[in-house]
Enzyme design. Sequence first.
Site, PDB file in Angstrom:
ATOM      1  N   SER A  91       0.811  -1.256   0.057  1.00  0.00           N
ATOM      2  CA  SER A  91       0.029  -0.020  -0.119  1.00  0.00           C
ATOM      3  C   SER A  91       0.812   1.378   0.028  1.00  0.00           C
ATOM      4  O   SER A  91       0.321   2.283  -0.211  1.00  0.00           O
ATOM      5  CB  SER A  91      -0.722  -0.129   1.217  1.00  0.00           C
ATOM      6  OG  SER A  91      -2.051  -0.975   1.089  1.00  0.00           O
ATOM      7  N   LYS A  96       0.396   3.897  -2.714  1.00  0.00           N
ATOM      8  CA  LYS A  96      -1.029   4.764  -2.682  1.00  0.00           C
ATOM      9  C   LYS A  96      -0.289   6.323  -2.418  1.00  0.00           C
ATOM     10  O   LYS A  96      -0.991   7.209  -2.633  1.00  0.00           O
ATOM     11  CB  LYS A  96      -1.867   4.621  -1.590  1.00  0.00           C
ATOM     12  CG  LYS A  96      -2.678   3.170  -1.785  1.00  0.00           C
ATOM     13  CD  LYS A  96      -3.414   2.648  -0.488  1.00  0.00           C
ATOM     14  CE  LYS A  96      -3.976   1.359  -1.182  1.00  0.00           C
ATOM     15  NZ  LYS A  96      -4.616   0.614   0.146  1.00  0.00           N
ATOM     16  N   SER A 145      -6.337   3.356   4.003  1.00  0.00           N
ATOM     17  CA  SER A 145      -5.673   2.658   2.839  1.00  0.00           C
ATOM     18  C   SER A 145      -6.664   1.738   2.167  1.00  0.00           C
ATOM     19  O   SER A 145      -6.865   0.783   2.027  1.00  0.00           O
ATOM     20  CB  SER A 145      -4.598   1.671   3.597  1.00  0.00           C
ATOM     21  OG  SER A 145      -3.840   1.267   2.552  1.00  0.00           O
ATOM     22  N   LYS A 177       3.312   6.539   5.338  1.00  0.00           N
ATOM     23  CA  LYS A 177       2.350   5.780   4.684  1.00  0.00           C
ATOM     24  C   LYS A 177       3.098   4.132   4.962  1.00  0.00           C
ATOM     25  O   LYS A 177       4.209   4.086   4.552  1.00  0.00           O
ATOM     26  CB  LYS A 177       1.883   5.784   3.116  1.00  0.00           C
ATOM     27  CG  LYS A 177       0.960   4.766   2.516  1.00  0.00           C
ATOM     28  CD  LYS A 177      -0.380   5.331   3.124  1.00  0.00           C
ATOM     29  CE  LYS A 177      -1.558   4.278   2.722  1.00  0.00           C
ATOM     30  NZ  LYS A 177      -1.255   2.998   3.584  1.00  0.00           N
TER      31      LYS A 177
END
Length: 497
Positions: free
Chosen positions: A96, A99, A154, A268
Amino acid sequence: MTHFDKSNNRKKYTALLTALACACSLFLSRGVSARADELTLDDRIAAQRAMAVQSNEVPNWPTGPVVTAESAILMEADTGTVLYSKNIHQKEYPASTTKILTTLIAAEQCSLDEVVTFSHDAVFDTPRDSNHIAMDVGQQLTMEQCLNAILIRSANEVSYAVAEHISATTDWSVFAGIMNRRAEELGCLNSHFANPNGLPDENHYTTAYDLAMIGRAFFANEMLCKITLTRRLEIPASDTIPETKRENNNMQIIPGGTYAYEYLTGCKTGYTNAARYCLVSCAEKDGMRLICVVMRDESPMQYEDTIALFNYGFSNFDKVNVSQAETKYNMDDFRAFYGGKDIFGNSKPLLALNRDDFIIMPRTATLDDTDSIVSYETDSDDQAAIITYKYHGVDIGTVRVDFVQDSSDTHVFGTQPEGDGARETPEEAPSGKSVVFINIVRVLTVLAGIAAAFVILCLVRAILKNYHISFRRMRRNWRRNNKKKPKRPNRFRDYDF
């Protein structure tokens, strides 16, 4: 008891013993398997911690910490200087952390009030056991709500919907192409993105270095950084959403988390079984911003490794404003700049180091320990050159040499204006020295032009002088030749023929 009954009981006992044996065998096999998995994890952790740290091999470079991550990088955000490197160009699954690129593109191309409508593909192509916020077909969010859902929770289906919105198609390859082009523009070297959320795909990979390069643009966006540090997502009910959606931010390094880091400005996380634990983050202290990326790590070591790397960077490196600290310059083989007193005597400097440029140096090093290379390939007509500084072969930053526009901008190499950022105090630095760098090629060109003009002027003057002398001589000769002479008597006038 009959023979039949005995036989029947014997079968029951046999079946019972067989069942117990199978149960014991299954229990033991599961226990062995669990221990084997645990040992495999331990072995993997040990192997990854034993991997070489390439930055530790640089002479006189501060020794970095041992981390569990298979790949790790610590980069200064403004200069791109790599302070810590461990397999930074090795291809890894990003999960993720993908992203940060998806949301960066969305923030660059869309306004926050644009409405994103969720399609059937966006909702149902998302695995239900992955992160999501339970959006349904036909429901709508603003782009701002989408960015919050992606960075706080997320949410994978929201990433799909944003990709559809930007590319105006449900074909993921279209948005993937946008991602790959933007990644290349940001300086990525070994990345290929196949989807907007990082779900497993063998054609979806990147490196710690490339994620740090993407992070330089992402963490420069204050809005995106602020979203990542938000503890709770709340999307109110609307015409298309029947109930308010509330979700928590599970990242443990943000304020209020178990591993909260006081200097953190954004982050993140990412996880899949193939990628393991990944974390991209940014922290700022004393005016220096650092970006840390750890990939294929284990939990909770992804947080521990990140904090250890941030502390290493802030403790061992400084920003150095070269315009305030530089007192010499090595011309090397370029011979393009003149070092010394102003060759025009008391004239003002023609060139000056840019006041806003700085380099990143180990605290144990000085500018005398660095090497520098001059390039005349500049992006602006206001710049004469760019000086790249290296420390034992490591790029530590660049400094622009600008044409002086303002008479007040007279600081050059060796000048120590008031202000912070100089590595040497006025007492420590040599005083009374002023160095002006002048491009000899340009100076010689100007001098050649002046010399040519002077020669032409001299030739014209000589020609005119010679012409004037010749003209005077010719005039005298003409006058002498045409002077009136007395008439001679005619011997024959008195005779009559």
